[in-house]
Design an enzyme around this catalytic site. Structure first.
Site, PDB file in Angstrom:
ATOM      1  CB  ALA A  44      -1.015  -0.010   1.283  1.00 48.26           C
ATOM      2  CG  ASN A  45       3.392   2.101   3.162  1.00 51.03           C
ATOM      3  OD1 ASN A  45       2.433   2.585   3.628  1.00 51.03           O
ATOM      4  ND2 ASN A  45       4.240   1.486   4.090  1.00 51.03           N
ATOM      5  CB  SER A 234      21.744   8.173   7.428  1.00 54.31           C
ATOM      6  OG  SER A 234      22.776   7.339   7.907  1.00 54.31           O
ATOM      7  N   GLY A 236      22.371   7.352   1.783  1.00 54.06           N
ATOM      8  CA  GLY A 236      21.880   7.552   0.663  1.00 54.06           C
ATOM      9  C   GLY A 236      21.710   6.110  -0.376  1.00 54.06           C
ATOM     10  CG  ASP A 265       7.288   1.106   1.770  1.00 47.58           C
ATOM     11  OD1 ASP A 265       8.423  -0.064   1.322  1.00 47.58           O
ATOM     12  OD2 ASP A 265       6.694   0.841   2.781  1.00 47.58           O
ATOM     13  CB  SER A 313       5.929   9.859   6.546  1.00 45.50           C
ATOM     14  OG  SER A 313       6.151   8.614   6.061  1.00 45.50           O
TER      15      SER A 313
HETATM   16  P1  ATP Z   1      12.742   1.545   6.164  1.00 45.82           P
HETATM   17  O1  ATP Z   1      12.405   0.019   6.268  1.00 45.82           O
HETATM   18  O2  ATP Z   1      13.025   2.168   7.161  1.00 45.82           O
HETATM   19  O3  ATP Z   1      11.295   2.123   5.330  1.00 45.82           O
HETATM   20  P2  ATP Z   1      14.645   0.629   4.403  1.00 45.82           P
HETATM   21  O4  ATP Z   1      15.381   0.184   5.356  1.00 45.82           O
HETATM   22  O5  ATP Z   1      14.090   0.081   3.457  1.00 45.82           O
HETATM   23  O6  ATP Z   1      13.720   1.950   4.992  1.00 45.82           O
HETATM   24  P3  ATP Z   1      16.845   2.516   3.973  1.00 45.82           P
HETATM   25  O7  ATP Z   1      17.872   2.378   3.085  1.00 45.82           O
HETATM   26  O8  ATP Z   1      16.961   2.830   5.336  1.00 45.82           O
HETATM   27  O9  ATP Z   1      15.657   1.653   3.509  1.00 45.82           O
HETATM   28  O10 ATP Z   1      16.174   4.024   3.461  1.00 45.82           O
HETATM   29  C1  ATP Z   1      15.673   4.151   1.959  1.00 45.82           C
HETATM   30  C2  ATP Z   1      16.192   5.688   1.462  1.00 45.82           C
HETATM   31  O11 ATP Z   1      15.826   6.674   2.228  1.00 45.82           O
HETATM   32  C3  ATP Z   1      17.793   5.944   1.415  1.00 45.82           C
HETATM   33  O12 ATP Z   1      18.321   5.409   0.370  1.00 45.82           O
HETATM   34  C4  ATP Z   1      17.540   7.610   1.635  1.00 45.82           C
HETATM   35  O13 ATP Z   1      17.389   7.783   0.281  1.00 45.82           O
HETATM   36  C5  ATP Z   1      16.440   7.616   2.605  1.00 45.82           C
HETATM   37  N1  ATP Z   1      16.815   7.839   3.781  1.00 45.82           N
HETATM   38  C6  ATP Z   1      16.986   7.038   4.827  1.00 45.82           C
HETATM   39  N2  ATP Z   1      17.413   7.609   6.112  1.00 45.82           N
HETATM   40  C7  ATP Z   1      17.725   8.747   5.811  1.00 45.82           C
HETATM   41  C8  ATP Z   1      18.186   9.860   6.426  1.00 45.82           C
HETATM   42  N3  ATP Z   1      18.460   9.810   7.934  1.00 45.82           N
HETATM   43  N4  ATP Z   1      18.523  11.044   5.788  1.00 45.82           N
HETATM   44  C9  ATP Z   1      18.026  11.240   4.575  1.00 45.82           C
HETATM   45  N5  ATP Z   1      17.560  10.260   3.638  1.00 45.82           N
HETATM   46  C10 ATP Z   1      17.448   9.056   4.253  1.00 45.82           C
HETATM   47  O1  RIB Z   2       7.977  -0.491   4.984  1.00 49.09           O
HETATM   48  C1  RIB Z   2       7.195   0.188   6.169  1.00 49.09           C
HETATM   49  C2  RIB Z   2       5.750  -0.959   6.260  1.00 49.09           C
HETATM   50  O2  RIB Z   2       6.215  -2.187   6.800  1.00 49.09           O
HETATM   51  C3  RIB Z   2       4.999  -0.505   7.560  1.00 49.09           C
HETATM   52  O3  RIB Z   2       3.919   0.467   7.052  1.00 49.09           O
HETATM   53  C4  RIB Z   2       4.195  -1.586   8.022  1.00 49.09           C
HETATM   54  O4  RIB Z   2       3.066  -1.983   7.751  1.00 49.09           O
HETATM   55  C5  RIB Z   2       5.383  -2.828   7.260  1.00 49.09           C
HETATM   56  O5  RIB Z   2       4.824  -3.578   6.837  1.00 49.09           O
END
Ligand code: ATP
Ligand code: RIB
Length: 319
Positions: A44-45, A234, A236, A265, A313
């Site tokens: 959904a996200n 963080s 990138g 997402d 968000s």
């Molecule tokens: P989540 O599970 O928390 O949704 P994820 O683990 O799938 O995230 P991340 O690699 O943590 O993915 O983050 C995805 C993208 O979000 C990063 O590649 C970056 O572009 C952005 N991002 C994450 N954290 C930050 C931060 N502290 N500041 C700026 N951008 C960020």
């Molecule tokens: O990626 C974030 C999502 O993972 C949350 O919205 C939660 O529902 C989990 O499935």
């Protein structure tokens, strides 16, 4: 330009979010800061992010904004089960880092038959997006189905990676593979366990740019994956395209990181929207400007981490 069709086949959850100054230890009770309930689920996200990416001006119809431009016809009620849920702990002390437990509920019971899901999804999409929160067999079958088709590009975000791993034959021919660091370690291990010569490292810290470049090239060569993206929180994002374009894009500076939930997402959705637009313009996937798409997705994700919650968000394109 024709309007591209993106289909997202995945989870929809109700998120129960507790924000805390730190995570309690085993056996410890701790007073937290706040509790919120909101919409979430990676499927959904990502659908919301794809839709919101298309809102390039703020004066679109209100009703469209409410739906984020997403056609929800195929979201349905399944008797005898609950909506999938996620219990999320947001650790303020660790820069908004989260811990998530999800219970799939209807996301499993309602999506356990790949053929039925394909039949219900209707028109053939230009791009299809899948994650790891619905039954493994359904995802593997649908990914393989579309990888074999000329008409549809697959964006696969195996989040989370199932304990049984992902067969290499499923990954073969993907349009784009998008993983975070944890998923990258698990996926390379899974592919290597089948005998393929893929670089495997043990720790996230070992995923240097050089190692990522190596993994990217191996995935292009062994698995014919056009684009490999590793999001690095963080730090990138790293991208690698089979035409040789590759590099690191640093994360955008955020004044205060509130909650990183749905950052991944947002990235997947914005990247997919750019890919779908490029395909609709008639550009071949090999010539798709992955760097530009990643830059946009990186900027959108930075907006996301500055706000609380999951779906709520995710920014709109005009932001
Ligand atoms: P989540 O599970 O928390 O949704 P994820 O683990 O799938 O995230 P991340 O690699 O943590 O993915 O983050 C995805 C993208 O979000 C990063 O590649 C970056 O572009 C952005 N991002 C994450 N954290 C930050 C931060 N502290 N500041 C700026 N951008 C960020
Ligand atoms: O990626 C974030 C999502 O993972 C949350 O919205 C939660 O529902 C989990 O499935």
């Amino acid at each position: 330009m024709t309007k591209p069709l993106i289909q997202v086949i995945g989870s929809l959850h109700l998120d129960f979010v507790t924000t805390t100054p730190r995570c309690p230890s085993a056996g410890e009770t701790l007073q937290a800061t706040r509790f919120d309930i909101g919409a979430g689920g990676k499927g959904a996200n990502q659908a919301a992010a794809c839709g919101r990416a298309a809102f390039v001006t703020s004066n679109e119809q209100d009703v469209q904004v409410e739906m984020s431009g997403v056609d929800t016809t195929n979201v349905r009620e399944i008797p005898g089960t609950t909506t999938g849920s996620a219990t999320i702990i947001v650790d303020e002390g660790a820069g908004g880092e989260n811990r998530i437990l999800f219970v799939p509920g209807a996301g499993f019971k309602g999506m356990d038959d790949a053929q039925e899901v394909l039949k219900r999804s209707g028109k053939t999409p230009d791009v299809v997006v899948l994650q790891g929160e619905i039954p493994r067999q359904t995802v593997l079958s649908i990914v393989e189905h579309y990888n074999a088709s000329e008409q549809t590009q697959v964006v696969f975000n195996p989040a989370p990676v199932w304990p049984q791993g992902i067969p290499s034959k499923t990954l073969k021919g993907l349009g784009a593979l998008i993983v975070n660091e944890t998923e990258c370690l698990l996926l390379t291990k899974s592919v290597a366990s089948e005998g393929s010569k893929v670089t495997v490292v043990e720790k996230e810290e070992d995923l240097t740019e050089e190692i990522l470049q190596q993994i990217g090239k191996e995935f292009h060569q062994l698995l014919s994956i056009n684009t490999v993206i590793v999001t690095l929180g963080s730090k990138g994002v790293f991208y690698s395209q089979s035409n040789g374009s590759r590099g690191m894009i640093p994360a955008q500076q955020v004044e205060k990181v509130v909650d990183t939930t749905a950052a991944g997402d947002t990235f997947v959705g914005y990247f997919t929207a750019a890919l779908a637009r490029s395909i609709a313009r008639g550009t071949k996937i090999e010539d798709f400007d992955v760097e530009a798409a990643c830059k946009k997705a990186n900027a959108a994700s930075a907006r996301c981490v500055a706000r609380a919650g999951a779906m709520q968000s995710i920014p709109f394109g005009y932001e």
